[in-house]
Design a protein around this motif. Structure first.
Motif, PDB file in Angstrom:
ATOM      1  N   ALA A 224       0.949  -1.352   0.212  1.00  0.00           N
ATOM      2  CA  ALA A 224       0.053  -0.011  -0.041  1.00  0.00           C
ATOM      3  C   ALA A 224       1.066   1.418  -0.227  1.00  0.00           C
ATOM      4  O   ALA A 224       0.613   2.272  -0.708  1.00  0.00           O
ATOM      5  N   ARG A 225       1.851   1.395   0.607  1.00  0.00           N
ATOM      6  CA  ARG A 225       2.758   2.363   0.925  1.00  0.00           C
ATOM      7  C   ARG A 225       2.057   3.686   1.271  1.00  0.00           C
ATOM      8  O   ARG A 225       1.959   4.757   0.298  1.00  0.00           O
ATOM      9  N   PRO A 226       1.496   3.726   2.436  1.00  0.00           N
ATOM     10  CA  PRO A 226       0.690   5.060   2.862  1.00  0.00           C
ATOM     11  C   PRO A 226       1.850   6.120   3.010  1.00  0.00           C
ATOM     12  O   PRO A 226       2.728   6.119   3.713  1.00  0.00           O
TER      13      PRO A 226
ATOM     14  N   GLN B  57     -11.523  12.450   1.377  1.00  0.00           N
ATOM     15  CA  GLN B  57     -10.548  12.815   0.264  1.00  0.00           C
ATOM     16  C   GLN B  57     -10.088  11.511  -0.643  1.00  0.00           C
ATOM     17  O   GLN B  57      -9.399  10.645   0.160  1.00  0.00           O
ATOM     18  N   ASP B  58     -10.275  11.360  -1.744  1.00  0.00           N
ATOM     19  CA  ASP B  58     -10.241  10.010  -2.510  1.00  0.00           C
ATOM     20  C   ASP B  58      -8.754   9.950  -2.868  1.00  0.00           C
ATOM     21  O   ASP B  58      -8.221  10.942  -2.617  1.00  0.00           O
ATOM     22  N   LYS B  59      -8.550   9.125  -3.626  1.00  0.00           N
ATOM     23  CA  LYS B  59      -7.208   8.839  -3.930  1.00  0.00           C
ATOM     24  C   LYS B  59      -6.687   9.718  -4.777  1.00  0.00           C
ATOM     25  O   LYS B  59      -7.472  10.351  -6.033  1.00  0.00           O
ATOM     26  N   LYS B  60      -5.496  10.321  -4.818  1.00  0.00           N
ATOM     27  CA  LYS B  60      -4.934  11.368  -5.549  1.00  0.00           C
ATOM     28  C   LYS B  60      -6.079  12.894  -5.731  1.00  0.00           C
ATOM     29  O   LYS B  60      -5.816  13.458  -6.673  1.00  0.00           O
TER      30      LYS B  60
ATOM     31  N   LYS C  75      -3.469   4.382  -3.657  1.00  0.00           N
ATOM     32  CA  LYS C  75      -4.309   3.229  -3.202  1.00  0.00           C
ATOM     33  C   LYS C  75      -5.196   3.285  -1.802  1.00  0.00           C
ATOM     34  O   LYS C  75      -5.725   2.368  -1.525  1.00  0.00           O
ATOM     35  N   MET C  76      -4.756   4.677  -1.229  1.00  0.00           N
ATOM     36  CA  MET C  76      -5.471   4.625  -0.017  1.00  0.00           C
ATOM     37  C   MET C  76      -6.441   6.108  -0.167  1.00  0.00           C
ATOM     38  O   MET C  76      -5.806   7.137  -0.527  1.00  0.00           O
ATOM     39  N   SER C  77      -7.843   6.041   0.543  1.00  0.00           N
ATOM     40  CA  SER C  77      -8.585   7.169   0.751  1.00  0.00           C
ATOM     41  C   SER C  77      -8.110   7.866   2.122  1.00  0.00           C
ATOM     42  O   SER C  77      -7.833   7.192   3.055  1.00  0.00           O
ATOM     43  N   LEU C  78      -8.519   9.207   2.331  1.00  0.00           N
ATOM     44  CA  LEU C  78      -8.206   9.811   3.597  1.00  0.00           C
ATOM     45  C   LEU C  78      -9.547  10.536   4.169  1.00  0.00           C
ATOM     46  O   LEU C  78     -10.356  10.690   3.301  1.00  0.00           O
ATOM     47  N   TYR C  79      -9.542  10.364   5.439  1.00  0.00           N
ATOM     48  CA  TYR C  79     -10.741  11.171   6.176  1.00  0.00           C
ATOM     49  C   TYR C  79      -9.974  12.126   7.266  1.00  0.00           C
ATOM     50  O   TYR C  79      -9.139  11.582   8.183  1.00  0.00           O
ATOM     51  N   TYR C  80     -10.284  13.389   7.190  1.00  0.00           N
ATOM     52  CA  TYR C  80      -9.685  14.312   8.020  1.00  0.00           C
ATOM     53  C   TYR C  80     -10.766  14.712   9.153  1.00  0.00           C
ATOM     54  O   TYR C  80     -11.861  14.965   8.908  1.00  0.00           O
ATOM     55  N   ASP C  81     -10.329  14.461  10.337  1.00  0.00           N
ATOM     56  CA  ASP C  81     -11.319  14.753  11.415  1.00  0.00           C
ATOM     57  C   ASP C  81     -10.537  15.977  12.440  1.00  0.00           C
ATOM     58  O   ASP C  81      -9.248  15.866  12.759  1.00  0.00           O
TER      59      ASP C  81
END
Length: 245
Positions: A86-88, A155-158, A126-132
């Protein structure tokens, strides 16, 4: 016929009276030979010194420890392979613009309104994000001037997400040396350098995998042109990337 008393038996015939095997002779110290080395085999007849067998509980604990260690090793191997695939990567934050109005620094107080535009970027493919719990704080020489909170977002990938924020200070107390430093910057360079800090809990998502991480972004020495003869100004230069910690 008289027999010669000095006659000897013929060679090749056994002696008529052979000597018997001589009995063992005692040693000089009075003990039989090899008395110090010839011991009978040891036999333990004391039940209190019999070898103890491990208890069933000890065997069970040992097996549980081995199974738990193997589980941890397997889990670490799976996590290592996942991170390798995945390489986050940490998200990126940029300051697109920063302007100030009604700015004044005198009598150990600072007043102003800062309009800020940020740009959040997800570098992961390969990873989506969620900011809280996103917090923005504006500093001058490590002293806080104003702060605000942004709403959580996905936030979706890229993907890239712009955000506008407003930070206000109404008579915020500052040390006299800092107020003098602001006045000197405005007189010498016609600008003031501010620092921006953004803190957020970021959740990395990859399928069913979730990883929560606290990330801090720092944008230092953001110059805003605000001469001494004016109470408003804008950021000098182009977009600036904040450093992630």
């Amino acid at each position: 016929m008289q027999q010669d008393p000095n006659s000897r038996p013929a060679t090749g015939y056994p002696y008529p009276y052979p000597y018997p095997n001589p009995p063992p002779q005692p040693a000089a110290n009075g003990y039989p030979p090899n008395a110090g080395t010839a011991y009978p085999p040891y036999q333990n007849h004391n039940p209190y010194f019999a070898p103890q067998q491990p208890s069933p509980r000890a065997v069970l604990l040992r097996r549980l420890f081995i199974a738990f260690t193997a589980f941890l090793i397997l889990l670490g191997l799976i996590l290592f392979i996942f991170l390798l695939v995945a390489r986050p990567q940490s998200p990126e934050v940029y300051i697109n613009s920063l302007s100030v109005s009604n700015f004044n620094a005198s009598n150990n107080q600072v007043t102003g309104k800062w309009d800020l535009q940020l740009r959040f970027r997800n570098p992961n493919s390969k990873m989506s994000l969620y900011y809280d719990s996103v917090f923005c704080r504006l500093y001058y020489n490590r002293d806080s001037l104003a702060d605000t909170r942004l709403p959580p977002f996905d936030q979706d990938k890229k993907d890239e997400t712009p955000f506008n924020a407003t930070l206000s200070a109404s008579g915020t107390y500052l040390d006299g040396k800092l107020v003098d430093s602001i006045g000197k910057e405005r007189a010498d360079k016609g600008s003031v350098e501010f620092d921006l800090r953004v803190d957020s809990w970021v959740i990395f998502r990859y399928g069913a995998f979730r990883r929560r991480r606290y990330v801090t972004f720092l944008c230092v020495d953001v110059a805003v042109g605000v001469p001494a003869s004016s109470s408003s100004g804008k950021m000098i230069g182009l977009s600036k990337r904040c450093r992630a910690y």
